[in-house]
Motif scaffolding. Sequence first.
Motif, mmCIF file in Angstrom:
data_model
loop_
_atom_site.group_PDB
_atom_site.id
_atom_site.type_symbol
_atom_site.label_atom_id
_atom_site.label_comp_id
_atom_site.label_asym_id
_atom_site.label_seq_id
_atom_site.Cartn_x
_atom_site.Cartn_y
_atom_site.Cartn_z
ATOM 1 N N UNK A 180 -4.404 13.501 -7.436
ATOM 2 C CA UNK A 180 -3.794 12.169 -7.309
ATOM 3 C C UNK A 180 -4.722 11.204 -6.585
ATOM 4 N N UNK A 181 -5.510 11.727 -5.648
ATOM 5 C CA UNK A 181 -6.430 10.864 -4.916
ATOM 6 C C UNK A 181 -7.582 10.364 -5.785
ATOM 7 N N UNK A 182 -7.870 11.059 -6.879
ATOM 8 C CA UNK A 182 -8.947 10.613 -7.753
ATOM 9 C C UNK A 182 -8.668 9.220 -8.320
ATOM 10 N N UNK A 183 -7.389 8.863 -8.455
ATOM 11 C CA UNK A 183 -7.049 7.548 -9.008
ATOM 12 C C UNK A 183 -6.410 6.618 -7.971
ATOM 13 N N UNK A 184 -6.168 7.128 -6.751
ATOM 14 C CA UNK A 184 -5.459 6.325 -5.754
ATOM 15 C C UNK A 184 -6.278 6.060 -4.500
ATOM 16 N N UNK A 236 -13.507 21.073 6.275
ATOM 17 C CA UNK A 236 -12.203 21.160 5.633
ATOM 18 C C UNK A 236 -11.978 22.620 5.266
ATOM 19 N N UNK A 237 -10.729 22.975 4.995
ATOM 20 C CA UNK A 237 -10.411 24.363 4.643
ATOM 21 C C UNK A 237 -9.651 24.386 3.325
ATOM 22 N N UNK A 238 -10.156 25.206 2.383
ATOM 23 C CA UNK A 238 -9.468 25.424 1.117
ATOM 24 C C UNK A 238 -8.785 26.786 1.206
ATOM 25 N N UNK A 239 -7.467 26.767 1.133
ATOM 26 C CA UNK A 239 -6.675 27.998 1.278
ATOM 27 C C UNK A 239 -6.116 28.369 -0.093
ATOM 28 N N UNK A 240 -6.269 29.653 -0.463
ATOM 29 C CA UNK A 240 -5.791 30.130 -1.763
ATOM 30 C C UNK A 240 -4.839 31.306 -1.576
ATOM 31 N N UNK A 241 -3.837 31.333 -2.461
ATOM 32 C CA UNK A 241 -2.876 32.457 -2.457
ATOM 33 C C UNK A 241 -2.149 32.474 -3.791
ATOM 34 N N UNK A 286 -18.852 13.860 0.861
ATOM 35 C CA UNK A 286 -17.914 14.939 1.201
ATOM 36 C C UNK A 286 -16.688 14.924 0.310
ATOM 37 N N UNK A 287 -16.212 13.740 -0.028
ATOM 38 C CA UNK A 287 -15.061 13.643 -0.927
ATOM 39 C C UNK A 287 -15.387 14.289 -2.273
ATOM 40 N N UNK A 288 -16.588 14.075 -2.747
ATOM 41 C CA UNK A 288 -16.997 14.677 -4.009
ATOM 42 C C UNK A 288 -17.208 16.184 -3.883
ATOM 43 N N UNK A 289 -17.652 16.611 -2.719
ATOM 44 C CA UNK A 289 -17.795 18.048 -2.488
ATOM 45 C C UNK A 289 -16.425 18.730 -2.539
ATOM 46 N N UNK A 290 -15.417 18.110 -1.940
ATOM 47 C CA UNK A 290 -14.068 18.682 -1.988
ATOM 48 C C UNK A 290 -13.557 18.766 -3.418
ATOM 49 N N UNK A 291 -13.885 17.740 -4.211
ATOM 50 C CA UNK A 291 -13.447 17.736 -5.611
ATOM 51 C C UNK A 291 -14.083 18.871 -6.399
ATOM 52 N N UNK A 292 -15.252 19.337 -5.952
ATOM 53 C CA UNK A 292 -15.907 20.462 -6.604
ATOM 54 C C UNK A 292 -15.352 21.803 -6.118
ATOM 55 N N UNK A 305 -9.244 22.704 -6.967
ATOM 56 C CA UNK A 305 -8.684 22.208 -8.220
ATOM 57 C C UNK A 305 -7.941 20.894 -8.000
ATOM 58 N N UNK A 306 -7.800 20.129 -9.070
ATOM 59 C CA UNK A 306 -7.134 18.831 -8.967
ATOM 60 C C UNK A 306 -5.680 18.964 -8.538
ATOM 61 N N UNK A 307 -5.045 20.101 -8.873
ATOM 62 C CA UNK A 307 -3.637 20.259 -8.500
ATOM 63 C C UNK A 307 -3.457 20.861 -7.112
ATOM 64 N N UNK A 308 -4.554 21.026 -6.361
ATOM 65 C CA UNK A 308 -4.444 21.540 -4.993
ATOM 66 C C UNK A 308 -3.704 20.541 -4.115
ATOM 67 N N UNK A 309 -2.726 21.024 -3.361
ATOM 68 C CA UNK A 309 -2.014 20.154 -2.429
ATOM 69 C C UNK A 309 -2.972 19.719 -1.323
ATOM 70 N N UNK A 310 -2.879 18.460 -0.939
ATOM 71 C CA UNK A 310 -3.783 17.900 0.073
ATOM 72 C C UNK A 310 -3.017 17.674 1.365
ATOM 73 N N UNK A 311 -3.583 18.185 2.483
ATOM 74 C CA UNK A 311 -2.948 18.088 3.790
ATOM 75 C C UNK A 311 -3.945 17.544 4.818
ATOM 76 N N UNK A 312 -4.045 16.223 4.958
ATOM 77 C CA UNK A 312 -4.924 15.657 5.981
ATOM 78 C C UNK A 312 -4.278 15.681 7.357
ATOM 79 N N UNK A 313 -5.118 15.630 8.387
ATOM 80 C CA UNK A 313 -4.615 15.548 9.762
ATOM 81 C C UNK A 313 -4.303 14.110 10.135
ATOM 82 N N UNK A 314 -5.138 13.185 9.719
ATOM 83 C CA UNK A 314 -4.987 11.770 10.058
ATOM 84 C C UNK A 314 -4.417 10.983 8.872
ATOM 85 N N UNK A 315 -4.151 9.703 9.138
ATOM 86 C CA UNK A 315 -3.736 8.813 8.057
ATOM 87 C C UNK A 315 -2.277 8.452 8.048
#
Length: 450
Positions: free
Chosen positions: A198-202, A116-121, A159-165, A168-178
Amino acid sequence: MDVIVIDTPQLGDRSYLVHDGRAGLVIDAQRDIDRVEAAAQEAGVEVTHVAETHMHNDYLTGGLVYARKHGAVYLVNAADEVAFERTPIADGETVRVGELTVKAVATPGHTHSHLSYVVEHDGRQAVFSGGSVLYGSVGRTDLVAPGHTVGLTHDQYASARRLAEEAAADAALYPTHGFGSFCSSGPATGAGGSTLGEQFTANHVYTDADEEHFVTELIANLTAYPSYYVHMSPGNMAGPGEPDLDVPESLDPAELRARLETGEWVVDLRNRVAYSSEHLRGTVSFEYGNGNSFSTYLGWLFPYGKKLTLVGSRADVENAIRDLSRIGIDSPDAALGEDPRELAPDAAISSYPRVTWEGMAAQRQPGEAILDVRRADEHRASRIEGAVNIPLHELLNRLDEVPGGRLWVHCGSGYRSGVAASLLERAGHDVVQIDDAFDRAAEAGLPIAA
């Protein structure tokens, strides 16, 4: 940071162009890269980097072609043994794309080498999660090999928990699939957007605190996936070329008739209503433009390596060529037109009845078989009492199991039953297509078992 979504609803996937106003990064490009080129041009940015989250199982990538054509850096996991030159990237490494900082995060699960890629700006973050964390679920874990599924499902959970680390929780999430892709598993919502928080509770990958329960539940709910997937990852590892999206010259009537008589794959793209009322005998009905089922089901059934001929309007043929190129079915021939009698005046014309559930209830004679071509899991959940279940994707290999006599063929909505009816008629069966939603069967008086 601006994120442009390039949607491919035909496969249920998304590609992304993320940029700072000048320089851009493309993530998980589909093979028809002209859409990405148009998005970059409209945004007025130069794409300097192209990245893959994984070597996709449900489509051929356009990443390599785009990078070569535009001189961009092509980021592919260093662990992937690809047959082309790329810039290897590994867990924890970062690259600069203009003012963007892009960090690779190992998120195995969908594949062993998934990133996965975490992009910051400017203090903002976006997570491009590929087939890892989706909206409501995760990417399926059974596409590598049966013996790897349990381990990969545990990997998805971690891996889901690794992404959470990592974000940040307010990071926009952009999956390829789903978004309808068979690469998703579980209750993927197909929502238009979300954040990691939002995915933490959904999302059940976060809400299920019992890892073993999550693994067992996810695996138990995996369903069949298209057979063409077996060709995609090897094709991506080899490096797909740029597709030819041009519409070929129309076949002359004698050649079209010859292909029908020799049993070649000739696919009629018209809607299933027109097809059932009149079609060239020997064609197969794969309706184009009604939902997003065309390329999935044609790719599922078509014998790769055989010649394909498309029959339909120029617009439908052009769109079908583009759709099929994404799954590696290249350069089909075409017969342009929608009147079977004009396309091949000397060829045999055929038809079969098309009814609703009420029509079947009124016309079906005792002893005539009802054939359910939905997936086995759909049939188990709810079915017409006494119906024979042969899933559409298994039909060609199980024709010897099809009951004799007149067949009443149904699915969940009418699309798959239209395909199945055409295949069965082509094989010599007497068919009636039930073009109706399965959810209406009970109100029409059909006995339902569950």
